[in-house]
Design a protein around this motif. Structure first.
Motif, mmCIF file in Angstrom:
data_model
loop_
_atom_site.group_PDB
_atom_site.id
_atom_site.type_symbol
_atom_site.label_atom_id
_atom_site.label_comp_id
_atom_site.label_asym_id
_atom_site.label_seq_id
_atom_site.Cartn_x
_atom_site.Cartn_y
_atom_site.Cartn_z
ATOM 1 N N ASP A 19 0.825 -1.213 0.000
ATOM 2 C CA ASP A 19 0.000 0.000 0.000
ATOM 3 C C ASP A 19 0.857 1.259 0.000
ATOM 4 N N PHE A 20 1.971 1.213 0.749
ATOM 5 C CA PHE A 20 2.876 2.367 0.783
ATOM 6 C C PHE A 20 3.408 2.657 -0.618
ATOM 7 N N ASN A 21 3.844 1.611 -1.296
ATOM 8 C CA ASN A 21 4.394 1.765 -2.634
ATOM 9 C C ASN A 21 3.363 2.353 -3.589
ATOM 10 N N LYS A 22 2.117 1.854 -3.498
ATOM 11 C CA LYS A 22 1.043 2.344 -4.376
ATOM 12 C C LYS A 22 0.739 3.815 -4.089
ATOM 13 N N THR A 23 0.701 4.175 -2.809
ATOM 14 C CA THR A 23 0.410 5.554 -2.443
ATOM 15 C C THR A 23 1.498 6.499 -2.944
ATOM 16 N N ILE A 24 2.754 6.070 -2.817
ATOM 17 C CA ILE A 24 3.865 6.903 -3.282
ATOM 18 C C ILE A 24 3.711 7.203 -4.773
ATOM 19 N N ILE A 25 3.354 6.183 -5.556
ATOM 20 C CA ILE A 25 3.199 6.365 -7.002
ATOM 21 C C ILE A 25 1.983 7.231 -7.311
ATOM 22 N N ASP A 26 0.847 6.908 -6.666
ATOM 23 C CA ASP A 26 -0.401 7.605 -6.966
ATOM 24 C C ASP A 26 -0.394 9.062 -6.515
ATOM 25 N N GLU A 27 0.121 9.320 -5.307
ATOM 26 C CA GLU A 27 0.003 10.654 -4.729
ATOM 27 C C GLU A 27 1.255 11.510 -4.869
ATOM 28 N N PHE A 28 2.413 10.866 -4.953
ATOM 29 C CA PHE A 28 3.649 11.646 -4.974
ATOM 30 C C PHE A 28 4.485 11.386 -6.217
ATOM 31 N N GLY A 29 3.902 10.672 -7.202
ATOM 32 C CA GLY A 29 4.650 10.356 -8.418
ATOM 33 C C GLY A 29 5.070 11.584 -9.198
ATOM 34 N N ASN A 30 4.328 12.672 -9.047
ATOM 35 C CA ASN A 30 4.687 13.924 -9.715
ATOM 36 C C ASN A 30 5.330 14.924 -8.769
ATOM 37 N N GLY A 31 5.734 14.445 -7.584
ATOM 38 C CA GLY A 31 6.411 15.305 -6.635
ATOM 39 C C GLY A 31 5.451 16.142 -5.804
ATOM 40 N N VAL A 32 6.011 17.110 -5.085
ATOM 41 C CA VAL A 32 5.237 18.042 -4.261
ATOM 42 C C VAL A 32 5.580 19.458 -4.708
ATOM 43 N N PRO A 33 4.758 20.457 -4.340
ATOM 44 C CA PRO A 33 5.018 21.831 -4.804
ATOM 45 C C PRO A 33 6.442 22.324 -4.550
ATOM 46 N N ALA A 34 7.034 21.936 -3.426
ATOM 47 C CA ALA A 34 8.377 22.411 -3.101
ATOM 48 C C ALA A 34 9.443 21.873 -4.053
ATOM 49 N N ASP A 35 9.135 20.805 -4.805
ATOM 50 C CA ASP A 35 10.089 20.309 -5.794
ATOM 51 C C ASP A 35 10.284 21.320 -6.920
ATOM 52 N N TYR A 36 9.244 22.101 -7.199
ATOM 53 C CA TYR A 36 9.273 23.047 -8.311
ATOM 54 C C TYR A 36 9.560 24.480 -7.849
ATOM 55 N N VAL A 37 9.069 24.823 -6.671
ATOM 56 C CA VAL A 37 9.321 26.141 -6.090
ATOM 57 C C VAL A 37 9.884 25.914 -4.687
ATOM 58 N N PRO A 38 11.223 25.824 -4.538
ATOM 59 C CA PRO A 38 11.842 25.401 -3.280
ATOM 60 C C PRO A 38 11.378 26.155 -2.037
ATOM 61 N N ILE A 39 11.060 27.435 -2.180
ATOM 62 C CA ILE A 39 10.674 28.204 -1.002
ATOM 63 C C ILE A 39 9.389 27.671 -0.370
ATOM 64 N N LEU A 40 8.612 26.912 -1.148
ATOM 65 C CA LEU A 40 7.350 26.376 -0.634
ATOM 66 C C LEU A 40 7.550 25.294 0.426
ATOM 67 N N LYS A 41 8.787 24.822 0.601
ATOM 68 C CA LYS A 41 9.010 23.838 1.665
ATOM 69 C C LYS A 41 8.798 24.456 3.043
ATOM 70 N N TYR A 42 8.818 25.784 3.091
ATOM 71 C CA TYR A 42 8.566 26.474 4.361
ATOM 72 C C TYR A 42 7.083 26.811 4.538
ATOM 73 N N VAL A 43 6.289 26.485 3.526
ATOM 74 C CA VAL A 43 4.847 26.737 3.595
ATOM 75 C C VAL A 43 4.141 25.399 3.779
ATOM 76 N N PRO A 44 3.592 25.109 4.964
ATOM 77 C CA PRO A 44 2.989 23.798 5.212
ATOM 78 C C PRO A 44 1.759 23.562 4.347
ATOM 79 N N ASP A 45 1.651 22.358 3.803
ATOM 80 C CA ASP A 45 0.444 21.948 3.083
ATOM 81 C C ASP A 45 0.193 20.474 3.378
#
Length: 460
Positions: free
Chosen positions: A206-232
């Motif tokens: 289930d962990f593996n499936k969730t990683i692919i389904d929900e995080f396969g395209n990364g998170v906002p901070a991957d594209y705009v690094p400053i967003l790692k300081y903005v919780p989501d």
């Protein structure tokens, strides 16, 4: 009045300076480096990410038709160069293997790898070279030859029971096949197997499936690094899942230390999933595999590593599945670790590099009828297997070639040949004429069939 005019001029000057500065920052943010490959115009901060609406390999293919087989895009704040043909990929990874051996730094990769401490995501340095050497030695020692035969054969009784329990029924094969692959890895890494209903096994799947389904395209901070300081919510969930996952792995490692017995992935699971779906779609090919298995191996013993080279049609089908399925269609991105060149283009340090494996696997230059599943792609005129045909790179190549390539090929061969030695897979009657392989769309990296139903029948 004079003071008012001076004040107005000062205000106008300040506004002009601010506007000019913003325009300059905008220009620098979207302007390509000198001598860089062409590509679409990028937006500040986000780059071209809004133009990449579909699977990356398909979007890259469309852009290559417009800009050529080497082009550039901007992914968030990072410039990336896309290689859509084999010639550029070979120049980068074979002729200049060190210059192109880096890995991009992204927030999600940093979190998942606990600070780039793994082999796949860490950059090219002395620590990485040592870790890779140790990993390669471990795989070669514990998972080759008769050891690998024994390792794979040990999970087959459970796989057989699971398939027998579903015989004649319409069922989803992913978990059944996944259990076998996870058990091979668990036996090699932790010294024990899981049962089909084991909660811990279900957790890892289930962990593996969730990683692919929900995080396969990364998170906002991957594209705009400053967003790692903005919780989501998404980033918070990523942190929680990663911490829990590493905790579970550590428990397994500690338990293995206490119970160590010296006798005793996902790409493989995806490949087997492709295999079953494709063979159900092509019963005539499946029959040829079964005939070859009966003729060469028979039904009284299990396939072994020593059978490689004696089952050319079966091996050709396996390799064709890897080409056609292209489980990692754009590979794992590289980065340049220094300023370099590619073709006639200048490639600065820290440029992201993608190779469109899918496009190469679909190129008419290397493959007759490339969009057709055709085992003959891997058979020469004498009927022998073409082991390393040009244009075939499911595990990439160069310094960052997949560490587990030899192990994965051998493991898939043993499981693939055993499956069609013992079972026939078919499309459920209610889906005759409508069955199609739909793809999981949640990941930019993994190219795998979505869940589907199949019918298994024992051959004897």
């Amino acid at each position: 009045m004079l003071e008012y005019i001076i004040s107005s001029l000062n205000t106008s000057t300040i506004l002009l300076m601010v506007a000019s500065s913003l325009a300059y920052v905008w220009y620098r943010n979207v302007s390509r480096p000198a001598g860089f490959p062409p590509g679409p115009t990028a937006l500040p901060v986000v780059g071209n990410i809004f133009e990449l609406k579909g699977p990356l390999h398909e979007e890259f293919n469309k852009l290559a038709k417009k800009y050529g087989d080497i082009f550039s895009i901007k992914i968030g704040n990072n410039w990336a160069v896309i290689l859509n043909n084999l010639e550029f990929a070979k120049e980068a990874f074979l002729k200049k293997p060190v210059e192109f051996a880096g890995r991009p730094e992204s927030y999600s990769a940093e979190v998942f790898s606990q600070g780039y401490k793994d082999i796949a995501l860490s950059t090219y340095n002395d620590t990485w070279k040592l870790h890779r050497k140790i990993g390669h030695s471990a795989i070669r020692h514990f998972a080759s030859g008769k050891r690998l035969d024994k390792l794979v054969h040990s999970v087959l009784p459970k796989l057989s029971r699971a398939l027998d329990e579903n015989e004649g029924k319409s069922f989803e094969p992913k978990e059944v096949l996944g259990v076998s692959v996870y058990n091979i890895l668990a036996t090699m890494c932790f010294g024990h197997e899981y049962s089909l209903g084991d909660p811990k096994l279900k957790y890892f799947i289930d962990f593996n499936k969730t990683i692919i389904d929900e995080f396969g395209n990364g998170v906002p901070a991957d594209y705009v690094p400053i967003l790692k300081y903005v919780p989501d919510k998404k980033t918070k969930k990523m942190h929680e899942m990663t911490e829990e996952f590493h905790g579970e792995l550590q428990k397994e490692v500690e338990a293995h230390k206490e119970n160590y017995d010296p006798a005793g992935t996902d790409t493989t699971t995806t490949s087997l999933h492709w295999s079953v779906a494709l063979m159900a779609q092509h019963p005539e090919i499946q029959e040829k595999i079964a005939e070859e298995m009966d003729r060469v191996v028979g039904r009284d013993r299990l396939p072994s590593i020593e059978d490689r080279g004696k089952l050319p049609y079966t091996e050709a089908c396996m390799y064709e599945m890897l080409r056609y399925g292209s489980s990692v269609p754009v590979g794992v991105p590289h980065t340049t670790i220094e300023d370099t060149t590619l073709g006639n283009y200048a490639i600065p340090k820290d440029t992201w590099i993608f190779v469109n494996h899918w496009a190469i696997h679909r190129s008419e230059k290397f493959w007759d009828e490339p969009f057709k599943f055709k085992p003959e792609h891997f058979l020469d005129t004498s009927g022998e297997v073409r082991q390393h045909p040009e244009g075939f790179l499911p595990f990439s190549f160069g310094r960052r070639v997949c560490l587990g390539e030899a192990f994965a090929k051998a493991e898939i061969f043993l499981l693939f040949s055993w499956l069609f030695q013992h079972y026939t897979f078919s499309i459920p009657p209610e889906q005759e004429g409508t069955f199609e392989i739909k793809l999981v769309t949640g990941s930019a990296i993994v190219h795998q069939p979505d869940d589907f139903y199949i019918v298994a029948k024992k051959r004897f």
